[in-house]
Design an enzyme around this catalytic site. Structure first.
Site, mmCIF file in Angstrom:
data_model
loop_
_atom_site.group_PDB
_atom_site.id
_atom_site.type_symbol
_atom_site.label_atom_id
_atom_site.label_comp_id
_atom_site.label_asym_id
_atom_site.label_seq_id
_atom_site.Cartn_x
_atom_site.Cartn_y
_atom_site.Cartn_z
ATOM 1 N N GLY A 188 0.773 -1.240 0.000
ATOM 2 C CA GLY A 188 0.000 0.000 0.000
ATOM 3 C C GLY A 188 0.799 1.281 0.000
ATOM 4 O O GLY A 188 0.230 2.355 -0.158
ATOM 5 N N ASP A 189 2.130 1.187 0.176
ATOM 6 C CA ASP A 189 2.942 2.417 0.257
ATOM 7 C C ASP A 189 4.388 2.109 -0.138
ATOM 8 O O ASP A 189 5.325 2.446 0.583
ATOM 9 C CB ASP A 189 2.880 2.989 1.669
ATOM 10 C CG ASP A 189 3.383 4.428 1.761
ATOM 11 O OD1 ASP A 189 3.407 5.116 0.722
ATOM 12 O OD2 ASP A 189 3.751 4.861 2.864
ATOM 13 N N VAL A 190 4.572 1.503 -1.300
ATOM 14 C CA VAL A 190 5.910 1.047 -1.705
ATOM 15 C C VAL A 190 6.673 2.170 -2.401
ATOM 16 O O VAL A 190 6.871 2.155 -3.611
ATOM 17 C CB VAL A 190 5.840 -0.192 -2.635
ATOM 18 C CG1 VAL A 190 7.220 -0.844 -2.753
ATOM 19 C CG2 VAL A 190 4.864 -1.210 -2.112
#
Length: 269
Positions: free
Chosen positions: A160-162
């Site tokens: 979700g937040d790479v």
């Protein structure tokens, strides 16, 4: 905050306190000599992100040594390389390939039952609000998001937040992810962050966008059109978050323009 866990897990402080908007971190050394990072969540999303870290069991993500409520004891990155610094130093293509490889490891099938995850469709409330208030490009992004969320495919646990600072150099263990948001949805969503990172000054640049887009398509095997659509949806969502924080989302809106142009055949081939 740290003392109960230092005692419980027999840890010795090994560096200065670090703080983020959602957690407090302390470098520590374990009784067996391993270096680690003690993380205590101060926001709900960080606490539950630890469940997904634990599920990955060190494959594609930092190894969890211990987990208790708000606290997470993690393998500590010791490598000297930094993906954002790499991208800023003219190695943007290499950094993108590294991130794509890390994402693929996170998405690899596992046999262990999943922890409770948040449906990706629940993630777009801020974009709904921005579209209602401002219309225009936010409404376009929301319409794209609705179409994608109604037709999701290749459903996997999502980080979700790479972005560049959430994939770290663990030397012989390779590049591993930290700080997931514990989502469940279409795998393409985890690949768009490398195209949209507002911490990278070149993100709004058209040449950079199209070059990295080609790299992500090649590395991920995703359809170009689908990746562009997810880029529009997520960039609109990220722009809405900036508005909520009272900031101007210039970088995200630049990415939206490039992705819309590419989708309509008006940008680079």
């Amino acid at each position: 905050m740290f003392e109960p866990y230092l005692t419980q897990w027999q840890l010795t402080p090994d560096g200065g306190l670090l703080s983020t908007h959602s957690s407090r971190l302390l470098p520590v050394r374990c009784a067996d000599g391993r270096v680690a990072m003690l993380k205590v969540a101060t926001a709900t999303e960080e606490r539950f992100g630890g469940l997904l870290m634990n599920w990955w069991n060190g494959e594609g993500a930092a190894q969890v040594y211990a987990h208790d409520g708000d606290a997470l004891l993690l393998e500590r990155a010791q490598g000297k390389q930094d993906l954002l610094d790499m991208a800023l130093a003219g190695r943007d293509d290499e950094a993108t390939r590294i991130i794509c490889a890390a994402v693929a490891r996170l998405h690899a099938p596992r046999t262990v039952p999943l922890p409770k995850l948040i449906p990706l469709s629940n993630w777009f409330g801020s974009l709904e609000a921005a579209a209602g208030q401002y219309g225009g490009v936010y409404a376009q992004c929301l319409a794209t998001a609705h179409g994608l969320l109604a037709t999701q495919r290749e459903i996997v646990p999502l980080h979700g937040d790479v972005h560049h600072r959430n994939v770290l150099d663990f030397e012989e263990r390779g590049w591993l992810a930290i700080d997931p948001k514990r989502l469940l949805g279409e795998r393409a969503f985890d690949y768009v962050h490398v195209l949209c990172n507002p911490d990278l000054p070149t993100t709004p640049d058209a040449e950079r966008f199209y070059r990295q887009l080609d790299i992500v398509v090649q590395a991920s095997g995703l359809p170009r059109r689908r990746l562009l659509q997810w880029t529009i949806a997520f960039s609109g969502l990220s722009a809405a978050w900036f508005l909520e924080d009272g900031q101007e989302p210039h970088s995200d809106l630049g990415v939206v323009r490039h992705a819309l142009a590419a989708l309509n055949g008006e940008g680079h081939p």
